[in-house]
Structure formats: C-alpha cells, structure tokens
Design a protein around this motif. Structure first.
Motif, short mmCIF file in Angstrom:
data_model
loop_
_atom_site.label_atom_id
_atom_site.label_comp_id
_atom_site.label_asym_id
_atom_site.label_seq_id
_atom_site.Cartn_x
_atom_site.Cartn_y
_atom_site.Cartn_z
N TYR A 50 41.97 17.83 74.10
CA TYR A 50 41.32 17.04 75.14
C TYR A 50 42.13 17.11 76.43
O TYR A 50 43.34 17.40 76.42
CB TYR A 50 41.14 15.58 74.70
CG TYR A 50 42.42 14.81 74.49
CD1 TYR A 50 43.00 14.08 75.53
CD2 TYR A 50 43.05 14.78 73.25
CE1 TYR A 50 44.18 13.36 75.34
CE2 TYR A 50 44.21 14.06 73.04
CZ TYR A 50 44.78 13.36 74.09
OH TYR A 50 45.95 12.65 73.90
N GLU A 55 51.09 16.22 67.10
CA GLU A 55 50.54 16.13 68.46
C GLU A 55 51.43 16.88 69.44
O GLU A 55 52.65 16.98 69.25
CB GLU A 55 50.44 14.65 68.86
CG GLU A 55 49.86 14.39 70.23
CD GLU A 55 50.90 14.36 71.33
OE1 GLU A 55 50.53 14.59 72.50
OE2 GLU A 55 52.09 14.11 71.02
N THR A 84 39.57 10.70 63.05
CA THR A 84 40.88 11.08 63.60
C THR A 84 41.83 11.54 62.51
O THR A 84 42.57 12.51 62.67
CB THR A 84 41.50 9.90 64.37
OG1 THR A 84 40.60 9.48 65.40
CG2 THR A 84 42.82 10.30 65.00
N ILE A 113 41.88 15.31 61.47
CA ILE A 113 42.33 16.33 62.42
C ILE A 113 43.75 16.76 62.06
O ILE A 113 44.65 15.94 61.92
CB ILE A 113 42.28 15.81 63.86
CG1 ILE A 113 40.83 15.43 64.24
CG2 ILE A 113 42.83 16.85 64.82
CD1 ILE A 113 39.87 16.59 64.24
N SER A 154 46.83 17.95 74.13
CA SER A 154 46.18 17.46 75.34
C SER A 154 46.75 18.14 76.57
O SER A 154 47.87 18.69 76.56
CB SER A 154 46.37 15.94 75.48
OG SER A 154 47.76 15.63 75.57
N VAL A 194 43.35 8.24 71.15
CA VAL A 194 43.27 9.12 69.99
C VAL A 194 43.55 8.35 68.72
O VAL A 194 42.89 8.53 67.69
CB VAL A 194 44.26 10.30 70.15
CG1 VAL A 194 44.23 11.19 68.91
CG2 VAL A 194 43.94 11.10 71.40
N LEU A 236 42.06 18.99 67.54
CA LEU A 236 41.38 18.27 68.62
C LEU A 236 42.12 18.58 69.92
O LEU A 236 43.34 18.40 70.00
CB LEU A 236 41.40 16.77 68.35
CG LEU A 236 40.95 15.85 69.50
CD1 LEU A 236 39.48 16.07 69.83
CD2 LEU A 236 41.21 14.38 69.16
N LEU A 257 36.07 11.26 73.23
CA LEU A 257 36.68 11.53 71.93
C LEU A 257 35.75 11.11 70.79
O LEU A 257 35.61 11.82 69.79
CB LEU A 257 38.01 10.79 71.82
CG LEU A 257 39.12 11.26 72.78
CD1 LEU A 257 40.35 10.37 72.67
CD2 LEU A 257 39.48 12.71 72.52
N THR A 275 46.61 17.85 67.21
CA THR A 275 46.03 17.32 68.45
C THR A 275 46.86 17.82 69.63
O THR A 275 48.09 17.77 69.60
CB THR A 275 46.02 15.79 68.44
OG1 THR A 275 45.22 15.33 67.35
CG2 THR A 275 45.45 15.25 69.75
#
Length: 351
Positions: free
Chosen positions: A110, A81, A45, A48, A53, A73, A108, A34, A51
């Motif tokens: 991940y 998120e 962060t 962003i 995942s 994060v 972002l 990250l 986010t």
C-alpha cells in the motif's frame, strides 16, 4: 526475465482522489482502501505473509510517519513488514522479491500521500542535487517545462500535441470514478512556458493498495490473476546537465529487462505527470498507435504523490482481471524529469 515462482497481482483498490482531505488523517484515508482490497480476496490481515508500504516523510512533515499508518494495517500480533521512502511501485518490487524467495505466499502493498497541506512544487526540490541544483530552488513544474522545451526545440512535439494528450487523458478519466479530474478541462494559462495548467497534474490526496500472491494461491484468490512476467527499475544520472531530457534510457532499459519488447502489449499505464513526459515515454517504451495508453486517465487525472505509480500497476492489473487486457505494461517514475523509472509487464491466462 525468468523467475522461480509465478507471482500475480490478485486485487487492487484505491481511494477517491481529492484536492484536499483536511478532515482525514493518513490512517483514516488508508483504512477503507485496505478493507476493500482485502475484501476482494476474502483475506484477513493475519493471512498476509508480508506487508510493504511506500510514502514520504517530507509530505507528512514528520519523521517515521509511516509507522502511524501501520495502525490501519494492524501490526499486532507482530507482522512481517517493511517500508520504502518511495512511490508504492517500489514497495511492490520489494514485496515481489520477498515472494520470490518463498518466505511468503501473499503480500499486501500500500501507499499513500497527502499533498494538500503544503506546496508540492517546493517539497519536490528536496530530490535535487543538494550542492548545485537544490539551492536554486527550481520547482517540479519549472523542470518539467525545461524538458518540454527541449522536446519542442528538438522537433519531437509541439504545444498542440501536448494539448491533445491532456484532452485524451481527461476524457478517458470520465469513466474512472476515482479520478480527481474528469471530463473536459480547459488548457488554462501558462504555469511555466511552454506548459499550461492542463499540461500539469492536479495536486491531491489519495491512497492505493494491491495484494500479490504466488502460484496456485493466486488462482485461488482471483479468477484471472495479472501475472507479473517481468519487472525492473533503473535510474538516470542525478545531474540534469549530463542527461538528454528528450529521451529516457533508464525507462527503455527497465522495459527491456522486464521483457516488454519480447511481444507487443495492448495496454500501457504510464506514470507521466506532465503531457511532455508521455511523449518521452512513448518513444522510450516503443509504444505504437495500437496500444491503449492510460485508459484510466493517468496521472493527469489524479496524481497522489507516492501512490500514483502503484496505481498505474493496479489499473493495468485490474484491466487484466476484467478481461479487457491480455498483456499490459505498467510504468512508475520518481524524481525530476523521469529520473527513476520502473516497468512491469502483466499478463492474464490465455482465454
């Protein structure tokens, strides 16, 4: 595929994939990745907008394990998120749709997976039909061998061609410092006929992350953004008995809807954990001899569960960033015998 906004992959980072990382938690494995992907763009962060995942609670062995990864994060102050119980490629698809709405300009994405603590072959049986197939406990290698045998019996390939796929992939991985397996690897003994050790992916741990950005913001963050010209995902029937295992109609349809057949691609990063699956995908995605397939080494060199598909998109984007590709195809899969398939087409600005 026409989109309202131009969206691009502007940064990609991944861990060094290892057979085991017992000394690291998921958060400790993810944190350096990250930091690296944010550093590539100069973002923090707090910059962003969204986010997302991808991971699997089955690998971690506990419910809502992805909430722990948010410590890496930084979820305070509160962030926008989301999470998918899938490979990170599908998390990227969700982030892409979020940016299309205009609710955010950056995202972002991940994903991570630690496969080493348990038996991946057994864990993946939980993806199967719970009434007729899963109780038989056919593991992932046995099912891939069933697909390989169908290909050989149909005259689509043979063991020598499968071996050449493995040799080429591991040779290409020699230039990839993140790969788990690099350089010559002997074919080894049969795991499940006709698949030998060299035809199968390594078991290992790893993580990956990408940053998406829209329009002018992408050009501010990256010298040569990898524009997502199209992306789509499709699924086959759940029952293996009603599918032709020598073909992948869902991958073909996803590629068609993503615009992959409109113009030739020069690079293809295929998420083909088994050599036989590359044979299926080459045909379904209409990849000719002039296409460079898996220059990173692909999943045969490193296959962190839940991150390998996102890595294919990241590797394709990185080649666009470096000017080594102008139009690349990235593919991700999930489920037995290429059951679910996602295809993205990435392009760089004209030079």
């Amino acid at each position: 595929m026409e989109t309202v906004r131009d969206i691009a992959v502007v940064a990609f980072a991944q861990s060094d994939h290892r057979r085991t990382s017992d000394e690291l938690s998921e958060v400790e494995m993810l944190l350096p990745v990250l930091h690296e992907v944010l550093d590539r763009t100069g973002l923090r962060t707090g910059d962003i907008g969204f986010t997302c995942s991808g991971s699997s609670d089955y690998l971690a062995g506990r419910a809502f394990s992805f909430t722990m990864a948010l410590d890496g994060v930084g979820a305070w102050p509160p962030i926008s998120e989301s999470h998918v119980e899938m490979d990170g490629a599908w998390a990227l698809y969700e982030a892409w749709t979020k940016l299309l709405t205009g609710d955010a300009d950056t995202a972002l994405v991940y994903s991570y997976g630690k496969s080493s603590p348990g038996s991946v072959r057994d864990v993946l049986t939980r993806q199967l039909d719970p009434y007729y197939v899963a109780p038989l406990w056919p593991d992932s290698v046995a099912l891939a061998a069933l697909q390989a045998r169908a290909l050989i019996d149909a005259g689509e390939t043979d063991e020598r061609e499968l071996a050449s796929v493995a040799v080429r992939s591991r040779a290409d991985a020699s230039a990839n410092s993140h790969a788990q397996l690099r350089g010559p690897v002997p074919r080894g003994d049969y795991l499940v006929r006709p698949l030998r050790t060299g035809d199968c992916p390594p078991v290992g741990d790893g993580a990956a992350a990408v940053i998406l950005a829209a329009g002018d913001r992408a050009r501010e963050l990256c010298e040569r953004p990898a524009w997502i010209r199209g992306i789509d995902h499709r699924i086959e029937a759940h029952s293996l008995g009603v599918r032709d295992l020598t073909d992948s109609p869902s991958a073909r349809l996803a590629a068609e809807r993503a615009g992959a057949f409109e113009r030739p691609v020069d690079t293809a990063e295929l998420h083909a954990p088994f050599t036989s699956q590359e044979v299926v995908l080459r045909k379904a995605l209409r990849l000719g001899e002039g296409v460079r397939v898996n220059p990173s080494g692909g999943a045969l060199a490193a296959n962190p569960i839940m991150a390998a598909g996102l890595i294919r998109i990241g590797e394709a984007a990185a080649r666009v960033h470096r000017g080594e590709s102008d139009r690349a195809l990235a593919h991700a899969t999930s489920g037995p015998c290429l059951q679910q398939n996602l295809v993205a087409v990435l392009e760089g600005d004209a030079r």
